[in-house]
Design an enzyme around this catalytic site. Structure first.
Site, PDB file in Angstrom:
ATOM      1  CB  SER A  37      37.179   9.618  30.244  1.00 40.11           C
ATOM      2  OG  SER A  37      35.976  10.217  29.835  1.00 40.11           O
ATOM      3  CG  ASP A 182      34.053   7.414  31.195  1.00 33.11           C
ATOM      4  OD1 ASP A 182      35.098   7.223  31.829  1.00 33.11           O
ATOM      5  OD2 ASP A 182      33.749   8.520  30.699  1.00 33.11           O
TER       6      ASP A 182
END
Length: 293
Positions: A37, A182
């Site tokens: 991320s 993610d």
């Protein structure tokens, strides 16, 4: 030379820049990097040759709210948001974020993973279609994709696609359309990439994690659906790695507690951004004064 791991944390990633400043001032350089991320953004920039100060300047010149690229619609805003969630699976496209990362990497001559030395950079994403973690570029052949031709910026976007906030990234492989979100859903802090008991360590591994130690984590306060989702995502992104991290690893991790800031709080003021950078730097400086590697 050391290997480095940068955790996810959304907009809290500004603290990673401060920690990176302290690492550079110590004279340490990274041979291999990994990130999830927000950590994948920092790791990719470092792998491309950017310094911490250059990264901070780039972000300072960018309004991160521009990354929130909602699809155009003639419907009223509340209705549009629900439809976007239902049909597109996310409020924002994520294309502007990818374009920005692509532009910055291209300025350093990095377009695909072929432009980086082997194993220089690894990024974590979550393949919802197959129900498994994807380590990029290592796992790309599973999808009949040549890693040498795959965009690093695309991999970063995949790793940053916070569920329901950004639309999942669609990748076609072996006749199936895979949806990626993610990487923090499955591993927010992939220090395990550089830890194999069967292979002696070639160099020290330094991790930078945007949270307190597990025993010091604050209790989640849940009183509505919104706070429940926040707690759900925080639990998902930390639980897997918490089981892995033990005292043996803690001595090589800079923990940066990040209370009261949501991963999607893109409207942070410049003062709060500078504050996050300073927190990261101070935590790293204190850690590095006693780090024995």
């Amino acid at each position: 030379m050391i290997d480095g791991v940068f955790s996810g944390g959304g907009i809290k990633g500004f603290a990673l820049i401060g920690a990176l400043q302290a690492v550079e001032q110590r004279g340490l350089k990274f041979q291999r990097l990994a990130g999830t991320s927000a950590g994948s953004i920092i790791a990719s920039f470092v792998a491309a040759g950017y310094t911490a100060d250059e990264i901070y300047k780039m972000l300072g010149e960018t309004d991160v709210l521009d990354f929130l690229d909602q699809r155009r619609t003639l419907l009223p805003s509340p209705v549009a948001k629900w439809l976007l969630l239902y049909w597109r699976l996310g409020l924002y496209k994520g294309e502007r974020l990818e374009s920005w990362v692509k532009e910055k990497l291209a300025a350093k001559g990095v377009h695909t993973f072929a432009d980086l030395p082997g194993q220089k950079l690894r990024i974590i994403a979550s393949d919802l279609t197959s129900g498994r973690m994807a380590v990029l570029p290592d796992d790309l052949p599973r999808y009949d994709i040549d890693p040498s031709k795959f965009s690093v910026a695309k991999a970063v976007r995949m790793s940053c696609s916070i569920p329901y906030f950004f639309e999942p990234v669609k990748i076609k492989g072996k006749g199936v359309c895979h949806l990626f979100v993610d990487g923090g859903v499955l591993s927010n802090f992939p220090i395990w990439l550089f830890d194999n008991d069967r292979i002696p360590k070639i160099r020290p591994v330094l991790g930078i994690k945007l949270s307190a130690k597990q025993k010091d984590l604050p209790v989640n306060k849940i009183n509505n659906a919104i706070t429940m989702f926040g707690a759900l995502f925080e639990t998902m992104k930390d639980a897997h790695d918490a089981r892995y991290i033990d005292r043996r690893h803690e001595k090589n991790i800079i923990f940066i507690p990040m209370d009261h800031i949501a991963v999607t709080e893109f409207a942070l003021t410049e003062e709060r951004k500078r504050g996050l950078v300073e927190i990261g730097k101070k935590r790293a400086e204190a850690f590095l004064r006693t780090w024995s590697y």
